[in-house]
Design an enzyme around this catalytic site. Structure first.
Site, short mmCIF file in Angstrom:
data_model
loop_
_atom_site.label_atom_id
_atom_site.label_comp_id
_atom_site.label_asym_id
_atom_site.label_seq_id
_atom_site.Cartn_x
_atom_site.Cartn_y
_atom_site.Cartn_z
CG HIS A 36 -6.92 7.45 0.67
ND1 HIS A 36 -6.61 6.46 -0.23
CD2 HIS A 36 -6.04 7.29 1.70
CE1 HIS A 36 -5.62 5.73 0.23
NE2 HIS A 36 -5.24 6.21 1.40
CG ASP B 8 -5.46 3.83 4.14
OD1 ASP B 8 -5.89 3.60 5.28
OD2 ASP B 8 -4.64 4.72 3.90
CG ASP C 32 -1.09 6.56 1.83
OD1 ASP C 32 -2.14 6.05 1.44
OD2 ASP C 32 -0.71 6.50 3.02
CG HIS D 90 -1.73 1.24 1.34
ND1 HIS D 90 -2.85 1.43 0.57
CD2 HIS D 90 -1.59 2.36 2.09
CE1 HIS D 90 -3.37 2.61 0.85
NE2 HIS D 90 -2.63 3.19 1.77
#
Length: 1010
Positions: free
Chosen positions: A576, A372, A262, A260
Site C-alpha cells: 500500500h 493501514d 511497511d 506493523h
C-alpha cells in the site's frame, strides 16, 4: 488541592526519569568497541565475522545514509556479579520519542546466531556468560536516515543513496555491560501503570486519589540513594492499589502483539527484509519468558524473506507457530493497497498468501488484516469469504478528516451481498503501547457499549521500532483485572473474533466501500508505478490464457514457476505504500524497473505460447484476451486478421477548427484544441454540455495540508488554470494533434475516432514531458447528462457514488478511485470514460444555462508532490483514455477491457478456438489458468459485471470430463452459481456481482510438448 495534585504528578515523573529508570541497569561496565563500515550494500554475518574491525569508542560518528556499520562488542563479566542477570546496553544514537524511522541494529552471537533487535525502546542485548567469562557479540547497525525529518515532511534527498549527503548520521552513545535489577524494573512497571491510569481518571473520581496517594507513599519510601535496596518497600506501597479488581462491567480488551512493518516506504525493500528479522527476533525472545504472549504477523512475503535470508530465525519462528504463539494473519502476500489492484490481483494476494501459509505452516488464516491500507473496496467482503476468511480487522478509517465510522464491531456487506464480521479497534492505533491513555481511549470511544463489551488492541512498535516490548507485557499483566481500567487479556485475533461474534451476532451492517477521507492523492501519485502495475496485471491475464490454451493443446509445458515468480513480484509492488505512490524515490525506481522486467518476460511468454499454437506462416493472425469479441476477433481466441472495419474516419480542417466524423460520431475541435461538440449521429444527441468542452486540461495548485504524496485536499479546486494556449494543431493520421507548453512542461495530444464496434468512441492519447512541482493535472469533460450518481469500476464490479454533496459523507468523496472506467448517465442515455492507467476521478454536478443540470468528470493524470520523493513523476508519460457515447454499464465494461487488452497481431497461420466462451453479455471471464496443484485441470474465474442476475453457459472447447465449483484456493465448495455441466460446458446462474471459480477436468489434459 489542584496544585498539590499537579506537584505530585511532577514529582512522580521526575523520580521515574532521574532515579528509577537509571537504577534498572546498575552497576555497569564499559564494552570494548570495534567497527567495520560495509563499503556498499549490506552483507551477511559471515562476511562480518571475517572482517577487519578497527577500534571505536563512544562519541564516534558512524553511518553514511543507507550504509551499514558492523560493531563488535567485547567485555568480561565481573566476577562479583554472581547470581545476577547481565545484559548489554547499546545506544546507536537513538531518538527516544520516535521508536522507529531511524538507525536500527540486529545483534548476533560471536558464532553468527541472531539474538535480537536493537532499537530505541529496546536497547538491551541478552548476555550468556558466567562471572569472569568473556562476552562478545556483534551488531549489524543500519544507518537508515530520518527521511520524514521528525515528521516535518520537507523535501529531502535522503530517498536515494546518490542524492543523500555523504557524512555520518549517528553518534554511538552507549556501550555497556550492566546488571539488570529486576525488582527496580518491576517497580518502574508498577509506577507506569498506576500513574498512567491515575492521569486518565476524572479529578472527582475517588479512584484517582487512591492511586495518587499510593504513588506518594511509594515515593516517600523510595530512597534516591539506594533505589535497588528500597524498591521492594516502594512496590509494597502500590500493591493494594494495584490489587483492586476491575468492575464487572469494565470494558474488555484483547491485546494482540503485532508490529506493523511497511514492506517498503521511507526505506527500500532490502531494508524491510532486515526490519522483519530484527522485529521477529525480538518477539521470539519475549516468548522465552512469557508463554502468554501471542504475536500476530501478517504478510507472507515477510515470512518468505526470513526463510530466504535468516534460516535460524525462520526455524525458531516455525516452532512458535506450531505452539500457537506466532499467529499468521491476513492471508495475503503483502498488505496491499485495497483500492488500486485489479480484481484478479486481489484474488492472487489471497491465493498466494494463503497457499504459502498452508504449505509452510499448515495454517489457513481466518482473519483478514489490513490495518493501514488507504480505504477498502466494496469487493473485499466477497473476496475474503471466498478465500476462507471469517473475520476482518482494519484501523485506518480512524484517520478520516470529516466523518467518523459509526461502529467498531459490525458486519461489512460487499458488492454482492457477502458479509464478513468486522472490527475496527477503538484504540485508534495499530502501534499501541498499552499505556493508560490508550486503554482509556479504547474504552471511552467504543461505539457498541451496551451491546458488545470487548475490543481488540494490536500492540507493538512498528516500522522498525522493534515490535512489542517486555514493558508492554508488564502493562498487560497489571491491567488484566484492575479497578478503573479496562480488563486486558493477551490472546490471538481468532480468539477475540470468536468471542466478539458470539457476544454480538446481530451487529449492525455497513454496506459498500469503506472510503478513507484522506490520502486521496494516492490514486494518482507516481503514475509510472501505477501504469506498470496495470500493464503487468493485463499481461499476466494474457500469459495465463495463452499458456493454458497451448498446454491443453499439448504444445507447451505450462510455465507454473515463471508465472508464480512474476506474480509475486507484481503482488509485492502492490503494497500500500508502493502502488499508492507514497514511498521514497528508491522504492519507485525499483518498482518501475521490476514492472519493466516482468512485462518483458511476459511478452516473451505470450509470444512463445502464440507461436506454439499457430506455427510458422506468412499470414497475419490477430488475437485478443478480452472477454468480448472486438473488431471481428473472437474473444479469448485468435483469428486471421480481418479486413479494415467499417466507419472510415474523416478528419479535416473545418473553418477555424477541425472536424472528425466516422458516421457514428461527429466531433468538433476548436482553434484552442478543445472538443466543443460530440454529436451522437444515430440519436442526434449532443454529448458536450452547452458552453463546455471535453478533454479540457486543467492545472491546479496542489498544496496538501500535510501528507504530500498521499493527499489531495479539497482546496485544490479553488485554484485552477485551463490550458488554452497551443503550440500547434494539425490533422495527423486520421486524427487531430494538439501541442501545448506550460510551466516547464510540454504536452501533445492526439484525438481520434474508433471504427467498427468502437465507432462511438473518441480516443485521446496524451503525451506529457512533466516537470512541475506541487501541481495537479486533470483532463475534464463537461457532459450534457443529468446524472444523480455515477458508477466507477472496482474489483469484480462497480460502485455507485452520488454526484451531489447532500451530506458530509457525500462531500468527503470529492476525489475517488475508479479502475478502467467511470459511467455517468440519465434514463435512456449514458457516457463512459475509459482509461489504460488512471485511477483518480472527480465527478460533480454543474449548472448550465437555464435550469439544466449537467455533469463534469475529471480524470487525475499527474501530480508533483515534494515528499517523500521531491522528483515524483518528473519525466515523460503517456496516457490513453476514451469517451464512449451512448454507453450503458455493459458497454463501459466492454470498453474498459478493450482499452487495456489491445488487439495483437502476430505472424502465423490458421486459427485458435477460444478455450472457453460465455454467451451472456453480463458474464465476464476474468481468468483462465491451470490449477495451482499442477493437476492439469483448467480453472476459470468469471463474474457478473453489470449488477443484475445472469444465467448463461460457459462453453468449453475441449470435451469436459467434470466440473466443480471451488473457492479462490481451488478447493471444492457447494455449488451456488454452477447449475449443471455436460460434455460441452457448464450452465451457470450468478447473482449481481457474484464471482464464480470453476475447475474443469478435461478429457484431454496437457500432453507431451511437440
Amino acid at each position: 488541592m489542584h496544585d498539590d495534585r499537579v506537584l505530585t504528578e511532577d514529582r512522580i515523573a521526575r523520580a521515574v526519569r532521574d532515579r528509577i529508570e537509571p537504577a534498572i541497569h546498575w552497576p555497569t561496565r564499559p564494552l570494548r568497541v570495534g567497527a567495520w563500515e560495509v563499503p556498499d550494500e549490506p552483507v551477511g554475518v559471515a562476511a562480518a565475522l571475517g572482517a577487519d574491525f578497527h577500534p571505536a569508542r563512544l562519541g564516534d560518528r558512524w553511518g553514511r545514509p543507507w550504509g551499514t556499520t558492523w560493531f563488535r562488542f567485547d567485555a568480561t563479566v565481573p566476577p562479583d556479579w554472581v547470581g545476577r542477570r547481565v545484559e548489554a546496553l547499546v545506544d546507536l544514537g537513538f531518538d527516544l520519542p520516535i521508536p522507529g524511522f531511524q538507525a536500527e541494529g540486529l545483534a548476533f552471537t560471536a558464532a553468527g546466531v541472531p539474538l535480537k533487535g536493537v532499537q530505541p525502546r529496546s536497547i538491551h542485548v541478552p548476555v550468556d556468560a558466567p562471572p569472569g567469562g568473556p562476552v562478545r557479540f556483534l551488531v549489524e547497525a543500519a544507518a537508515n536516515p530520518d527521511v520524514a525529518g521528525d515528521w516535518s515532511f520537507r523535501p529531502t534527498g535522503m530517498g536515494e543513496k546518490a542524492t543523500a549527503p555523504p557524512g555520518p548520521l549517528y553518534l554511538l552513545r552507549r556501550a555497556e555491560l550492566a546488571v539488570w535489577n529486576e525488582t527496580v524494573w518491576e517497580l518502574a512497571q508498577d509506577v507506569a501503570v498506576a500513574d498512567g491510569l491515575m492521569r486518565q481518571l476524572d479529578v472527582r473520581d475517588p479512584r484517582r486519589h487512591d492511586l495518587l496517594r499510593a504513588l506518594e507513599r511509594m515515593l516517600d519510601r523510595l530512597d534516591p540513594d539506594d533505589v535497588a535496596g528500597t524498591a521492594p518497600d516502594a512496590r509494597a506501597q502500590l500493591a493494594a492499589a494495584l490489587g483492586r479488581p476491575a468492575h464487572r462491567s469494565a470494558h474488555r480488551i484483547v491485546a494482540v502483539g503485532h508490529a506493523h512493518i511497511d514492506s517498503a516506504w521511507l526505506w527500500p525493500v532490502r531494508e524491510t527484509i532486515r526490519k522483519v528479522a530484527r522485529t521477529v527476533s525480538n518477539a521470539l525472545r519475549l516468548m522465552e519468558h512469557d508463554p502468554r504472549f501471542v504475536f500476530a504477523c501478517s504478510q507472507a512475503q515477510h515470512y518468505q524473506w526470513l526463510k530466504d535470508h535468516y534460516p535460524g530465525i525462520d526455524a525458531e519462528l516455525r516452532k512458535r507457530v506450531a505452539a500457537g504463539q506466532v499467529v499468521p494473519v491476513g492471508g495475503m502476500w503483502v498488505e496491499p493497497d485495497a483500492n488500486l489492484p485489479g480484481g484478479e490481483s486481489m484474488v492472487r494476494q489471497l491465493v498466494t498468501g494463503k497457499r504459502f501459509f498452508l504449505a509452510e505452516f499448515g495454517v489457513d488464516p481466518a482473519v483478514g488484516w489490513l490495518p493501514d491500507s488507504f480505504g477498502y473496496s466494496a469487493a473485499l467482503p466477497q473476496l475474503l469469504r471466498l478465500a476462507g476468511a471469517r473475520w476482518f480487522v482494519t484501523q485506518k478509517l480512524s484517520w478520516n478528516q470529516r466523518n467518523r465510522m459509526p461502529h467498531h464491531t459490525f458486519w461489512w456487506e460487499g458488492l454482492d451481498g457477502s458479509r464478513i464480521f468486522t472490527h475496527f479497534p477503538p484504540v485508534d492505533t495499530y502501534n499501541a503501547e498499552l499505556s493508560g491513555a490508550e486503554l482509556a481511549h479504547a474504552a471511552r470511544t467504543y461505539a457498541e457499549h451496551g451491546r458488545g463489551s470487548m475490543s481488540l488492541v494490536p500492540f507493538g512498535h512498528g516500522d522498525g521500532g522493534g515490535g512489542p516490548t517486555r514493558e508492554m507485557l508488564a502493562a498487560a499483566a497489571r491491567t488484566a483485572d484492575l479497578e478503573g481500567s479496562p480488563r486486558v487479556t493477551l490472546a490471538s485475533p481468532e480468539e477475540f473474533f470468536a468471542a466478539a461474534q458470539a457476544e454480538y451476532p446481530d451487529a449492525p451492517v455497513w454496506r459498500g466501500e469503506m472510503y478513507l477521507e484522506l490520502h486521496r492523492g494516492s490514486y494518482t501519485s507516481q503514475a509510472r508505478t501505477k501504469q506498470g502495475n496495470r500493464r503487468c496485471e493485463h499481461l499476466l491475464r494474457e500469459a495465463e490464457l495463452w499458456c493454458t490454451t497451448a498446454a491443453v493443446a499439448g504444445r507447451i509445458d505450462y510455465p507454473y514457476d515463471d508465472l508464480d515468480r512474476i506474480w509475486k513480484v507484481v503482488l509485492l509492488n502492490q503494497f500500500h505504500d508502493i502502488l499508492a505512490g507514497s514511498s521514497i524515490a528508491w522504492v519507485h525506481r525499483e518498482a518501475e524497473q521490476a514492472h519493466e522486467r516482468c512485462a518483458a518476460e511476459l511478452e516473451e511468454i505470450i509470444a512463445g505460447a502464440q507461436s506454439a499454437l499457430l506455427g510458422p506462416g506468412d499470414g497475419e493472425v490477430a488475437f485478443n484476451a478480452a472477454p468480448y469479441p472486438r473488431d471481428g476477433i473472437s474473444a479469448l481466441g485468435a483469428r486471421p486478421r480481418p479486413r479494415a472495419g467499417q466507419n472510415p474516419v474523416v478528419a479535416r480542417r473545418d473553418g477555424d477548427g477541425y472536424l472528425l466524423d466516422n458516421g457514428a460520431l461527429r466531433v468538433r475541435v476548436d482553434a484552442r484544441g478543445l472538443v466543443t461538440s460530440i454529436l451522437d449521429v444515430g440519436c442526434g444527441r449532443e454529448v458536450v454540455a452547452r458552453g463546455g468542452a471535453a478533454n479540457r486540461l486543467r492545472l491546479h495548485r496542489d498544496l496538501p495540508n500535510r501528507w504530500d504524496a498521499w493527499d489531495v485536499d479539497e482546496h485544490y479546486r479553488r485554484t485552477a488554470v485551463d490550458l488554452m494556449d497551443t503550440e500547434g494543431i494539425a490533422v495527423v493520421g486520421g486524427g487531430v494533434s494538439v501541442s501545448r507548453s506550460f510551466g516547464d512542461s510540454i504536452l501533445t495530444q492526439r484525438l481520434a475516432l474508433g471504427t467498427g464496434e468502437s465507432a462511438r468512441t473518441v480516443e485521446f492519447e496524451t503525451v506529457v514531458d512533466w516537470h512541475e512541482s506541487e501541481k495537479l493535472l486533470k483532463a475534464c469533460f463537461d457532459l450534457d447528462v443529468h446524472a444523480e450518481r455515477y458508477a466507477a469500476e472496482t474489483q469484480f464490479g462497480h460502485v455507485f457514488r452520488p454526484t451531489h454533496r447532500n451530506t458530509s459523507w457525500d462531500a468527503a468523496r470529492f476525489e475517488t478511485c475508479g479502475h478502467r472506467w467511470v459511467h455517468v448517465g440519465e434514463t435512456g442515455y449514458g457516457i463512459a470514460l475509459v482509461n489504460d492507467s488512471t485511477y483518480g476521478h472527480d465527478v460533480s454536478r454543474t449548472s448550465g444555462p437555464g435550469p439544466a443540470t449537467t455533469t463534469q468528470v475529471g480524470l487525475s493524470l499527474l501530480r508533483a508532490p515534494l515528499f517523500p520523493d521531491p522528483r515524483a513523476d518528473h519525466g515523460r508519460h503517456t496516457f490513453r483514455y476514451a469517451l464512449v457515447a451512448g454507453a450503458d454499464i455493459a458497454d463501459a465494461v466492454r470498453a474498459g477491457y478493450a482499452a487495456n487488452l489491445a488487439l495483437r497481431t502476430v505472424a502465423g497461420r490458421g486459427a485458435v478456438e477460444p478455450i472457453v466462451r460465455v454467451d451472456h453479455p453480463a458474464l465476464v471471464v476474468e481468468s483462465v489458468k491451470l490449477a495451482e496443484d499442477r493437476s492439469g485441470d483448467v480453472v476459470v474465474r468469471l463474474y457478473e459485471a453489470v449488477g443484475g442476475r445472469a444465467a448463461g453457459r460457459l462453453a468449453v472447447g475441449t470435451p469436459l470430463a467434470a466440473a466443480t465449483q471451488t473457492d479462490l484456493l481451488e478447493r471444492e465448495v457447494s455449488p451456488t452459481g454452477l447449475v449443471a455441466a455436460d460434455r460441452g460446458g457448464v450452465a451457470v446462474a450468478l447473482r449481481p456481482f457474484q464471482i464464480l471459480t470453476v475447475r474443469l477436468r478435461l478429457d484431454q489434459g496437457p500432453a507431451v510438448p511437440r
